[in-house]
Design a protein around this motif. Structure first.
Motif, short mmCIF file in Angstrom:
data_model
loop_
_atom_site.label_atom_id
_atom_site.label_comp_id
_atom_site.label_asym_id
_atom_site.label_seq_id
_atom_site.Cartn_x
_atom_site.Cartn_y
_atom_site.Cartn_z
N GLY A 113 20.12 -12.36 -27.33
CA GLY A 113 20.07 -12.73 -25.92
C GLY A 113 21.42 -13.20 -25.41
N VAL A 114 22.14 -13.96 -26.23
CA VAL A 114 23.49 -14.41 -25.85
C VAL A 114 24.39 -13.21 -25.62
CG1 VAL A 114 25.54 -15.64 -26.62
CG2 VAL A 114 23.29 -16.61 -27.07
N ILE A 115 24.36 -12.26 -26.56
CA ILE A 115 25.24 -11.09 -26.47
C ILE A 115 24.89 -10.26 -25.23
CG2 ILE A 115 25.82 -8.90 -27.59
CD1 ILE A 115 25.54 -10.36 -30.27
N LEU A 116 23.60 -10.02 -25.00
CA LEU A 116 23.20 -9.23 -23.83
C LEU A 116 23.59 -9.91 -22.52
CD1 LEU A 116 19.70 -7.96 -25.01
CD2 LEU A 116 21.72 -6.56 -24.55
N THR A 117 23.45 -11.23 -22.49
CA THR A 117 23.83 -11.97 -21.28
C THR A 117 25.32 -11.82 -21.00
OG1 THR A 117 22.06 -13.57 -21.57
CG2 THR A 117 23.91 -14.25 -20.21
N GLN A 118 26.13 -11.95 -22.06
CA GLN A 118 27.58 -11.81 -21.87
C GLN A 118 27.96 -10.37 -21.52
OE1 GLN A 118 29.60 -14.21 -21.63
NE2 GLN A 118 28.35 -15.89 -22.40
N LEU A 119 27.27 -9.40 -22.12
CA LEU A 119 27.57 -7.99 -21.79
C LEU A 119 27.23 -7.69 -20.34
CD1 LEU A 119 26.25 -6.17 -25.00
CD2 LEU A 119 28.63 -6.41 -24.28
N GLN A 120 26.16 -8.30 -19.86
CA GLN A 120 25.75 -8.07 -18.47
C GLN A 120 26.81 -8.56 -17.49
OE1 GLN A 120 22.09 -10.04 -17.38
NE2 GLN A 120 21.55 -8.44 -15.93
N ARG A 121 27.60 -9.55 -17.90
CA ARG A 121 28.62 -10.11 -17.01
C ARG A 121 29.90 -9.29 -16.98
NH1 ARG A 121 27.54 -16.32 -19.15
NH2 ARG A 121 25.57 -16.61 -18.04
N LEU A 122 30.02 -8.30 -17.87
CA LEU A 122 31.23 -7.47 -17.89
C LEU A 122 31.27 -6.57 -16.66
CD1 LEU A 122 31.35 -6.36 -21.65
CD2 LEU A 122 32.56 -8.26 -20.55
N LEU A 148 20.97 -2.42 -27.87
CA LEU A 148 22.23 -2.51 -27.13
C LEU A 148 22.53 -1.22 -26.37
CD1 LEU A 148 24.46 -4.33 -29.79
CD2 LEU A 148 23.57 -5.30 -27.67
N LEU A 149 22.20 -0.09 -27.00
CA LEU A 149 22.49 1.20 -26.36
C LEU A 149 21.63 1.46 -25.14
CD1 LEU A 149 22.97 3.45 -29.50
CD2 LEU A 149 24.68 3.03 -27.74
N PHE A 150 20.38 0.99 -25.18
CA PHE A 150 19.44 1.35 -24.12
C PHE A 150 19.15 0.21 -23.15
CE2 PHE A 150 18.50 4.45 -27.46
CZ PHE A 150 18.60 5.63 -26.74
N SER A 151 19.71 -0.97 -23.38
CA SER A 151 19.45 -2.09 -22.48
C SER A 151 20.27 -1.96 -21.21
CB SER A 151 19.80 -3.42 -23.17
OG SER A 151 19.73 -4.48 -22.24
N PRO A 152 19.64 -2.13 -20.05
CA PRO A 152 20.41 -2.12 -18.79
C PRO A 152 21.47 -3.21 -18.76
CG PRO A 152 18.04 -1.98 -18.38
CD PRO A 152 18.20 -2.30 -19.82
N GLN A 153 21.23 -4.32 -19.48
CA GLN A 153 22.21 -5.40 -19.50
C GLN A 153 23.51 -4.97 -20.17
OE1 GLN A 153 19.05 -8.22 -21.19
NE2 GLN A 153 20.42 -9.63 -20.18
N ALA A 154 23.43 -3.96 -21.06
CA ALA A 154 24.61 -3.53 -21.81
C ALA A 154 25.13 -2.20 -21.29
CB ALA A 154 24.26 -3.42 -23.29
N ARG A 155 24.97 -1.96 -20.01
CA ARG A 155 25.36 -0.65 -19.46
C ARG A 155 26.86 -0.39 -19.57
NH1 ARG A 155 24.10 -4.12 -15.49
NH2 ARG A 155 25.65 -4.61 -13.89
N ASN A 156 27.67 -1.45 -19.69
CA ASN A 156 29.12 -1.26 -19.82
C ASN A 156 29.59 -1.22 -21.27
OD1 ASN A 156 30.07 -0.98 -17.15
ND2 ASN A 156 29.79 -3.16 -16.78
N LEU A 157 28.67 -1.24 -22.21
CA LEU A 157 29.05 -1.21 -23.63
C LEU A 157 29.18 0.23 -24.10
CD1 LEU A 157 29.48 -2.66 -26.36
CD2 LEU A 157 27.01 -2.45 -26.72
N ARG A 158 30.27 0.50 -24.83
CA ARG A 158 30.46 1.78 -25.50
C ARG A 158 30.57 1.50 -27.00
NH1 ARG A 158 29.38 2.14 -21.02
NH2 ARG A 158 30.44 3.24 -19.33
N LEU A 159 29.64 2.03 -27.78
CA LEU A 159 29.63 1.80 -29.22
C LEU A 159 30.32 2.95 -29.94
CD1 LEU A 159 26.10 0.41 -30.19
CD2 LEU A 159 28.30 -0.74 -30.41
#
Length: 902
Positions: A113-122, A148-159
């Motif tokens: 949850g912490v990681i997704l919250t921070q990713l959402q702020r990117l 992480l790949l499919f969460s809308p909160q992590a839409r700016n993440l590239r793995l």
């Protein structure tokens, strides 16, 4: 897991040579693929996967992109360890802000949850490289990456995953959606031109035909070319020797590794076969397992790039052998008869001397010296490490559980207490109880310090099991705080925490609040900010029950805000805060707002971390909303939901609460004989009303008790004297004052009994006492729960006291619109629920209701009142909203029930 900088392949390192060879063809494949959510680079060891992706990493950084690199190892197979590592990497890379809290004791779901919250702020893409993912691959880590790949909160993440094996992700779906780039071994082979550049950098001169022959022989395998380069540079072999070699790629690697190894000095060989036993090493650690001079020679040779060893940091302090070379060295070490595990034990002691307990225990476990692992865990504080915040230690308790023999509990008592705490945190209460009882039976009872720790962890186990601890144990915990020098803040904080909870359970609210604030202070001093955070739930409840609704709401909002900022919206702590906020809304009569919050927070707690009081608060808030709306089926549905949860979670107190509230609902909806039959069936007969223990209000903060249920039955049957006598008995039998919400409801039962008995003067006196001495406006739902008769009585009493009296003002506050900005409204409030807290109708609206009752149409009402028809429609809408009705007939009926019509 290690965080690496863009320059982690140092300029003089062995892999640096390979990294400096521009991998034009493979990089073009990555460029042509475009910006995709997932990039996989999968190939066996030695294909230059990391070297290629390091070039990609540097290119992205030069272009101004955010990028972070994580080098994984076997410890990262644990899901929580993996997530904590990612969090550390992204914080070290300054992509996530530095943590004000310690995340290490959180559950896996919390950390995610912490990681997704921070990713959402990117606000722009983040490229996260996961190197050697095969070491960390597990079902839970694959599931985490999928999230992480499919969460809308992590839409700016590239793995970008670098691995020897393919992770179990939805690869086909990603490919169909155009979100996958996949490079395999064939895409990574060195071309003749790239190989010639690699050799030239080392001063090796071969003509084009020789290079092409060498590439053909090695099949462009990066590690083979790298080892060949070293041998050719040093003259250890000729190009003819290499070209005459026959065998597989692995044979070639072994041959080349052997040739490189045999060309080294005896001291260097000895150093290498020893450090090969370690997952990574530093110059200082190498000095502990080999001679200082050999360690210096080893690190010096790394610096000039003579060996296939990579630096893991910018300062060249941590190193790792290439896997192919390490496998050869381990084989050589076994041939030489080296005690590999002794080397690992030496490393464990070296880390322990530096109080790096996580690495110390890790190396002891790798050495299969489980006694040493237990000893190190004991020296680290055992159970304290669960709360102390050292990353990896909580997960290592699970590893210790698999290897520490149970007869050793007396030898390692604090470690076994740690196993108990870790099991309890993981939800395995049976295993937790087993470990705790094992230690309790085996410890030396003359060791007072250890006995005190046993008492503390025992109180913690009782909390997890929803058991009550005895008053003597409470007093001993208090004594421990004063007699022992608890300079270790974690033990002090945990003691205050448990005392806070236990005093809350006993209705000693001021002591609970005081100990809760001391626990917050102690946890903060220990750096355990999440421990401090959850105390706001206990402190807030202490304030709620002693009548400080604003203080309680502020505490819950602090918990919600801190949890959302530190972990993420929707985490366990956020759900806890929201359930308790919903209870405050419910008590204020704002049932719609409470229901909206509980729609997500209650199901979350039913499946995750919670305890009885939270579930009781949530279910009673839902029951209250349906009761005031006369929705018996709705009440029944909530009770069935609570019954299933009690069965699944093993909460006997919740089972008992459900039975009592079911009987209360049957009474409320008028089936007195049905209530009696239910009481007989569920051990709630009249005799239960006289059972002192079952009616001890200090231990039952919420809901009905048998005595109040039978008071309700007797009021309905007209046995008012019996009801009043029981209320008096109940109050006298209590050993300490009970909560404000409880007192308010008991006084209202006395009012109902007096009203039913026709004791107007006595009824008015008790009602006045309630209005003048209790916070009736902030706990006004209690009045509406008792139905129209109570509301009509309130209005009559206000009229009798006069419009300027304090009584009338207090009654007005009960019926007044709720302040939408009042504490406890949360962040998504709307207008309050008018069924539970009906607005006072204006004179114009009362006139409209009266005319509706007379059968007038809107047009006729407009002519009668000399206003426009639109104005009448406006008044009608307001009336319907305030009375929570949808038709004229219902408006007339509710208005009569509330005494609004003459």
């Amino acid at each position: 897991m290690v965080a690496l900088s863009p320059e982690h392949f140092s300029e003089g390192g062995a892999d640096a040579r390979m990294a400096q060879v521009r991998r034009v063809r493979a990089l073009r494949l990555l460029d042509d693929a475009g910006d995709r959510r997932l990039t996989l680079v999968v190939a066996p060891a030695g294909f230059g996967k990391s070297s290629l992706m390091n070039q990609r990493y540097k290119d992205l950084r030069k272009q101004g992109h955010q990028a972070a690199w994580a080098a994984l190892d076997g410890d990262d197979r644990d899901g929580t360890h993996f997530l904590l590592g990612l969090l550390g990497v992204l914080t070290s890379a300054h992509i996530f802000p530095a943590a004000a809290q310690d995340y290490s004791s959180l559950s896996q779901q919390h950390v995610l949850g912490v990681i997704l919250t921070q990713l959402q702020r990117l606000r722009r893409p983040l490229y996260l490289f996961l190197d050697d993912y095969h070491f960390a691959q597990s079902e839970e880590n694959d599931a985490t990456l999928a999230r992480l790949l499919f969460s809308p909160q992590a839409r700016n993440l590239r793995l970008l995953i670098i691995s020897r094996s393919e992770p179990r992700l939805a690869i086909s779906a990603m490919q169909l959606n155009g979100q996958l780039t996949y490079l395999k071994a064939a895409d990574l082979r060195f071309s003749a031109g790239e190989a010639q550049n690699l050799l030239a950098m080392a001063g090796v001169k071969l003509d084009k035909a020789q290079v092409e022959a060498l590439v053909h022989k090695t099949e462009g395998w990066a590690v083979a070319l790298q080892l060949a380069r070293v041998l050719l540079r040093d003259g250890a072999v000729t190009d003819s020797d290499l070209l005459e070699f026959s065998g597989t790629q692995l044979d070639m690697a072994r041959y080349l590794s052997e040739q490189v190894f045999s060309s080294l000095s005896v001291a260097m060989q000895s150093a290498l076969v020893r450090v090969a036993a370690l997952p990574y090493f530093s110059a200082e650690l190498a000095s502990a397992v080999v001679s200082p001079s050999a360690a210096a020679e080893l690190t010096s040779d790394i610096a000039v790039g003579g060996l296939p060893i990579e630096a893991l940091d910018d300062g060249h302090k941590q190193f790792k052998l290439h896997q192919v070379f390490q496998e050869y060295l381990m084989h050589e070490a076994l041939l030489r008869g080296l005690d590999i595990n002794q080397i690992r034990r030496t490393a464990a002691h070296w880390y322990a001397a530096r109080r790096d307990w996580a690495n110390a225990i890790r190396h002891a476990l790798h050495a299969e010296d489980f006694g040493l692992a237990g000893e190190l865990s004991e020296n680290a504080g055992g159970w304290r490490q669960v709360y102390a915040g050292a990353r990896g230690l909580l997960q290592q308790f699970h590893a210790l559980a698999a290897v520490l023999p149970e007869p050793e509990a007396a030898k390692f008592p604090r470690s076994f207490l740690g196993l108990a705490v870790a099991a309890a945190k993981g939800g395995n209460l049976t295993l937790a109880t087993h470990y705790f009882e094992l230690v309790s039976r085996k410890i030396d009872r003359t060791d007072n310090v250890l006995v005190n720790e046993i008492r503390l962890i025992g109180a913690l186990m009782a909390l997890y099991r929803d058991d009550r601890i005895e008053a003597l144990d409470l007093s001993l915990l208090e004594r421990d705080l004063t007699l022992l020098e608890l300079t270790e803040p974690v033990q002090r904080a945990l003691t205050y925490n448990l005392l806070c909870f236990q005093y809350l359970e006993r209705s000693e609210f001021e002591r609970a609040e005081r100990h809760g604030n001391l626990a917050i202070q102690s946890f903060t001093q220990a750096g355990a900010h999440f421990g401090a955070m959850h105390l706001y739930a206990h402190v807030g409840q202490a304030q709620f029950f002693r009548g400080d609704m604003e203080g309680a709401s502020a505490a819950y909002e602090r918990l919600a805000s801190d949890a959302q900022n530190a972990i993420g919206k929707g985490c366990d702590l956020d759900a806890i805060a929201q359930v308790l906020l919903a209870e405050t809304l419910s008590e204020r009569g704002l049932h719609d707002g409470a229901e909206r919050i509980l729609e997500w927070s209650l199901p979350h707690l039913e499946k995750n971390d919670c305890w009885f009081d939270l579930l009781a608060a949530a279910y009673l808030s839902r029951i209250r909303a349906r009761t005031v709306r006369n929705d018996f089926d709705g009440v029944d549905a909530v009770l069935e939901q609570a019954r299933r949860t009690a069965q699944r979670r093993g909460f006997p107190r919740l089972h008992r609460l459900v039975a009592r509230e079911q009987m209360r609902a049957i009474i409320h909806f008028g089936d007195i004989q049905g209530a009696k039959r239910f009481a007989d069936r569920f051990d709630l007969g009249p005799e239960s009303a006289f059972d002192v223990e079952r009616n001890r209000l200090s231990f039952r903060l919420r809901g009905e008790v048998p005595a109040t249920l039978w008071v309700r039955v007797w009021i309905q049957e007209g046995q008012t004297e019996r009801a009043l006598d029981m209320l008096q008995r109940l109050e006298v039998a209590q050993e300490r004052p009970f909560s404000v919400p409880r007192m308010l409801r008991m006084r209202l039962l006395a009012v109902l009994a007096g009203m039913k008995a026709g004791k107007a003067e006595r009824t008015a006196s008790v009602l006045d006492e309630i209005l003048l001495t209790l916070p009736s406006a902030t706990y006004r739902a209690a009045f509406f729960e008792e139905g129209p008769e109570m509301l009509a009585l309130l209005r009559r009493r206000a009229q009798e006291a006069g419009p300027d009296s304090l009584i009338a003002r207090r009654v007005g506050q009960i019926f007044a619109p709720a302040d939408a900005s009042a504490p406890g409204q949360g962040t998504s409030e709307t207008a309050p629920d008018s069924a539970s807290a009906p607005h006072t109708l204006t004179q114009q609206e009362l006139k409209v209701v009266s005319l509706i009752c007379g059968g007038f149409s809107n047009k006729e009402i407009a002519r009668h009142m000399d206003v426009s028809e639109n104005t009448v429609k406006f008044h009608v809408r307001n009336v319907f909203s305030k009375l929570n009705v949808h038709s004229r007939t219902s408006a007339i009926s509710v208005a009569r029930e509330l005494g609004l019509l003459a």
